[in-house]
Design a protein around this motif. Structure first.
Motif, PDB file in Angstrom:
ATOM      1  N   ASP A 132       0.825  -1.043   0.008  1.00  0.00           N
ATOM      2  CA  ASP A 132      -0.028   0.061   0.049  1.00  0.00           C
ATOM      3  C   ASP A 132       0.779   1.278   0.037  1.00  0.00           C
ATOM      4  O   ASP A 132       0.176   2.279   0.093  1.00  0.00           O
ATOM      5  N   SER A 133       2.115   1.164   0.102  1.00  0.00           N
ATOM      6  CA  SER A 133       2.868   2.674   0.022  1.00  0.00           C
ATOM      7  C   SER A 133       3.262   2.857  -1.404  1.00  0.00           C
ATOM      8  O   SER A 133       3.118   1.969  -2.425  1.00  0.00           O
ATOM      9  N   ASP A 134       3.658   4.090  -1.478  1.00  0.00           N
ATOM     10  CA  ASP A 134       4.085   4.510  -2.669  1.00  0.00           C
ATOM     11  C   ASP A 134       5.723   4.396  -2.959  1.00  0.00           C
ATOM     12  O   ASP A 134       6.487   5.340  -2.843  1.00  0.00           O
ATOM     13  N   TYR A 135       6.051   3.260  -3.242  1.00  0.00           N
ATOM     14  CA  TYR A 135       7.547   2.860  -3.304  1.00  0.00           C
ATOM     15  C   TYR A 135       7.700   2.605  -4.881  1.00  0.00           C
ATOM     16  O   TYR A 135       6.941   2.067  -5.451  1.00  0.00           O
ATOM     17  N   PRO A 136       9.020   2.841  -5.241  1.00  0.00           N
ATOM     18  CA  PRO A 136       9.304   2.631  -6.713  1.00  0.00           C
ATOM     19  C   PRO A 136       9.886   1.089  -6.536  1.00  0.00           C
ATOM     20  O   PRO A 136      10.553   0.503  -5.625  1.00  0.00           O
ATOM     21  N   ILE A 137       9.606   0.485  -7.578  1.00  0.00           N
ATOM     22  CA  ILE A 137      10.410  -0.774  -7.990  1.00  0.00           C
ATOM     23  C   ILE A 137      11.192  -0.841  -8.920  1.00  0.00           C
ATOM     24  O   ILE A 137      10.876  -0.059 -10.098  1.00  0.00           O
ATOM     25  N   GLU A 138      12.463  -1.154  -8.973  1.00  0.00           N
ATOM     26  CA  GLU A 138      13.319  -0.930 -10.047  1.00  0.00           C
ATOM     27  C   GLU A 138      14.155  -2.186 -10.487  1.00  0.00           C
ATOM     28  O   GLU A 138      14.421  -2.962  -9.595  1.00  0.00           O
ATOM     29  N   ILE A 139      14.306  -2.301 -11.633  1.00  0.00           N
ATOM     30  CA  ILE A 139      14.795  -3.595 -12.309  1.00  0.00           C
ATOM     31  C   ILE A 139      16.108  -2.990 -13.005  1.00  0.00           C
ATOM     32  O   ILE A 139      15.953  -2.079 -14.109  1.00  0.00           O
ATOM     33  N   SER A 140      17.397  -3.260 -12.852  1.00  0.00           N
ATOM     34  CA  SER A 140      18.555  -3.046 -13.652  1.00  0.00           C
ATOM     35  C   SER A 140      19.292  -4.117 -14.029  1.00  0.00           C
ATOM     36  O   SER A 140      19.469  -5.204 -13.311  1.00  0.00           O
ATOM     37  N   TYR A 141      19.793  -3.853 -15.413  1.00  0.00           N
ATOM     38  CA  TYR A 141      20.503  -5.030 -15.969  1.00  0.00           C
ATOM     39  C   TYR A 141      22.201  -4.607 -16.400  1.00  0.00           C
ATOM     40  O   TYR A 141      22.330  -3.451 -16.298  1.00  0.00           O
ATOM     41  N   ALA A 142      22.845  -5.484 -16.167  1.00  0.00           N
ATOM     42  CA  ALA A 142      24.364  -5.347 -16.433  1.00  0.00           C
ATOM     43  C   ALA A 142      24.537  -4.638 -17.604  1.00  0.00           C
ATOM     44  O   ALA A 142      25.565  -3.890 -17.680  1.00  0.00           O
ATOM     45  N   THR A 143      23.776  -4.820 -18.415  1.00  0.00           N
ATOM     46  CA  THR A 143      23.904  -4.237 -19.925  1.00  0.00           C
ATOM     47  C   THR A 143      23.407  -2.978 -20.178  1.00  0.00           C
ATOM     48  O   THR A 143      23.582  -2.198 -21.136  1.00  0.00           O
ATOM     49  N   GLY A 144      23.018  -2.421 -18.859  1.00  0.00           N
ATOM     50  CA  GLY A 144      22.525  -0.933 -18.975  1.00  0.00           C
ATOM     51  C   GLY A 144      20.799  -0.514 -19.088  1.00  0.00           C
ATOM     52  O   GLY A 144      20.798   0.601 -18.722  1.00  0.00           O
TER      53      GLY A 144
ATOM     54  N   VAL B  85      11.553   3.837 -18.581  1.00  0.00           N
ATOM     55  CA  VAL B  85      12.254   2.846 -19.192  1.00  0.00           C
ATOM     56  C   VAL B  85      13.789   3.731 -19.638  1.00  0.00           C
ATOM     57  O   VAL B  85      13.765   4.505 -20.314  1.00  0.00           O
ATOM     58  N   ARG B  86      14.667   3.093 -19.263  1.00  0.00           N
ATOM     59  CA  ARG B  86      16.083   3.930 -19.644  1.00  0.00           C
ATOM     60  C   ARG B  86      16.903   2.800 -20.443  1.00  0.00           C
ATOM     61  O   ARG B  86      17.082   1.608 -19.867  1.00  0.00           O
ATOM     62  N   LEU B  87      17.435   3.178 -21.517  1.00  0.00           N
ATOM     63  CA  LEU B  87      18.309   2.125 -22.440  1.00  0.00           C
ATOM     64  C   LEU B  87      19.359   3.008 -22.699  1.00  0.00           C
ATOM     65  O   LEU B  87      19.538   4.063 -22.987  1.00  0.00           O
ATOM     66  N   PRO B  88      20.640   2.028 -22.994  1.00  0.00           N
ATOM     67  CA  PRO B  88      21.717   2.621 -23.325  1.00  0.00           C
ATOM     68  C   PRO B  88      21.528   2.972 -24.856  1.00  0.00           C
ATOM     69  O   PRO B  88      20.622   2.606 -25.521  1.00  0.00           O
ATOM     70  N   THR B  89      22.472   3.731 -25.353  1.00  0.00           N
ATOM     71  CA  THR B  89      22.435   4.266 -26.631  1.00  0.00           C
ATOM     72  C   THR B  89      22.410   3.294 -27.856  1.00  0.00           C
ATOM     73  O   THR B  89      22.000   3.524 -28.934  1.00  0.00           O
ATOM     74  N   SER B  90      23.112   1.943 -27.547  1.00  0.00           N
ATOM     75  CA  SER B  90      22.937   1.052 -28.509  1.00  0.00           C
ATOM     76  C   SER B  90      21.677   0.654 -29.016  1.00  0.00           C
ATOM     77  O   SER B  90      21.309  -0.088 -29.808  1.00  0.00           O
ATOM     78  N   HIS B  91      20.661   0.928 -28.198  1.00  0.00           N
ATOM     79  CA  HIS B  91      19.188   0.648 -28.598  1.00  0.00           C
ATOM     80  C   HIS B  91      18.586   1.497 -29.517  1.00  0.00           C
ATOM     81  O   HIS B  91      17.535   1.396 -30.069  1.00  0.00           O
ATOM     82  N   TYR B  92      19.096   2.870 -29.880  1.00  0.00           N
ATOM     83  CA  TYR B  92      18.655   3.746 -30.714  1.00  0.00           C
ATOM     84  C   TYR B  92      18.545   3.376 -31.989  1.00  0.00           C
ATOM     85  O   TYR B  92      19.083   2.483 -32.557  1.00  0.00           O
TER      86      TYR B  92
ATOM     87  N   THR C 186      14.251  -0.157 -31.374  1.00  0.00           N
ATOM     88  CA  THR C 186      13.244  -0.313 -30.124  1.00  0.00           C
ATOM     89  C   THR C 186      11.863  -0.440 -31.099  1.00  0.00           C
ATOM     90  O   THR C 186      11.543   0.042 -32.085  1.00  0.00           O
ATOM     91  N   ALA C 187      10.961  -1.037 -30.222  1.00  0.00           N
ATOM     92  CA  ALA C 187       9.272  -0.852 -30.595  1.00  0.00           C
ATOM     93  C   ALA C 187       8.571  -1.487 -29.454  1.00  0.00           C
ATOM     94  O   ALA C 187       8.950  -1.758 -28.513  1.00  0.00           O
ATOM     95  N   GLY C 188       7.313  -0.766 -29.273  1.00  0.00           N
ATOM     96  CA  GLY C 188       6.421  -1.014 -28.496  1.00  0.00           C
ATOM     97  C   GLY C 188       5.825   0.141 -27.767  1.00  0.00           C
ATOM     98  O   GLY C 188       5.599   1.001 -28.600  1.00  0.00           O
ATOM     99  N   LEU C 189       5.349  -0.071 -26.715  1.00  0.00           N
ATOM    100  CA  LEU C 189       4.545   1.180 -26.045  1.00  0.00           C
ATOM    101  C   LEU C 189       5.111   2.376 -25.864  1.00  0.00           C
ATOM    102  O   LEU C 189       4.645   3.375 -25.810  1.00  0.00           O
ATOM    103  N   CYS C 190       6.715   2.175 -25.817  1.00  0.00           N
ATOM    104  CA  CYS C 190       7.465   3.476 -25.868  1.00  0.00           C
ATOM    105  C   CYS C 190       7.963   3.946 -26.969  1.00  0.00           C
ATOM    106  O   CYS C 190       8.664   5.033 -26.913  1.00  0.00           O
ATOM    107  N   GLY C 191       7.211   3.443 -28.226  1.00  0.00           N
ATOM    108  CA  GLY C 191       7.791   4.236 -29.357  1.00  0.00           C
ATOM    109  C   GLY C 191       8.831   3.426 -30.027  1.00  0.00           C
ATOM    110  O   GLY C 191       9.486   2.464 -29.591  1.00  0.00           O
ATOM    111  N   THR C 192       9.301   4.173 -31.099  1.00  0.00           N
ATOM    112  CA  THR C 192      10.644   3.569 -31.712  1.00  0.00           C
ATOM    113  C   THR C 192      11.986   4.003 -31.760  1.00  0.00           C
ATOM    114  O   THR C 192      12.892   3.483 -31.972  1.00  0.00           O
ATOM    115  N   TRP C 193      11.882   5.338 -30.761  1.00  0.00           N
ATOM    116  CA  TRP C 193      13.145   6.112 -30.314  1.00  0.00           C
ATOM    117  C   TRP C 193      14.116   6.141 -31.557  1.00  0.00           C
ATOM    118  O   TRP C 193      15.344   5.687 -31.755  1.00  0.00           O
ATOM    119  N   THR C 194      13.461   6.978 -32.681  1.00  0.00           N
ATOM    120  CA  THR C 194      14.318   7.338 -33.897  1.00  0.00           C
ATOM    121  C   THR C 194      14.562   8.647 -33.851  1.00  0.00           C
ATOM    122  O   THR C 194      14.984   9.243 -34.697  1.00  0.00           O
TER     123      THR C 194
END
Length: 101
Positions: free
Chosen positions: A16-28, A44-51, A54-62
């Protein structure tokens, strides 16, 4: 705690608290979910190697917002606008319910 190879960090005192959940991967890649007294917010944060790879709900990042509303098949939803476009876009990316292991 791991999540498909990532490190999960939860803060707060429970469901019931307003807490963040974070998932971090070694690849950034990083995913953060937080609730601030209302609907959840996902960052969602991605390294520039994904520029331009990408596809999906966050768009194409072009860098071109006009190509963000694409279905999983790559079809543009340019014939729709406003709320109708958002609903059609979200529904196109829906997945079937299944248990997460």
């Amino acid at each position: 705690v791991g999540a498909h190879g990532g490190l999960v960090v939860m803060r707060g005192d429970g469901e019931d608290s307003d807490y963040p959940i974070e998932i971090s991967y070694a690849t950034g890649e990083q995913i953060r979910v937080e609730r601030c007294g209302g609907p959840a917010r996902v960052l969602v944060r991605l390294p520039t190697s994904h520029y331009e790879n990408t596809a999906g709900l966050c768009g194409t990042w072009t860098g071109d917002p006009t190509d963000d509303l694409r279905t999983p098949a790559g079809d543009a939803l340019s014939s729709l606008s406003g709320y109708a476009a958002m609903v059609a876009f979200g529904e196109s990316w829906a997945v079937a319910d299944r248990a997460v292991t």
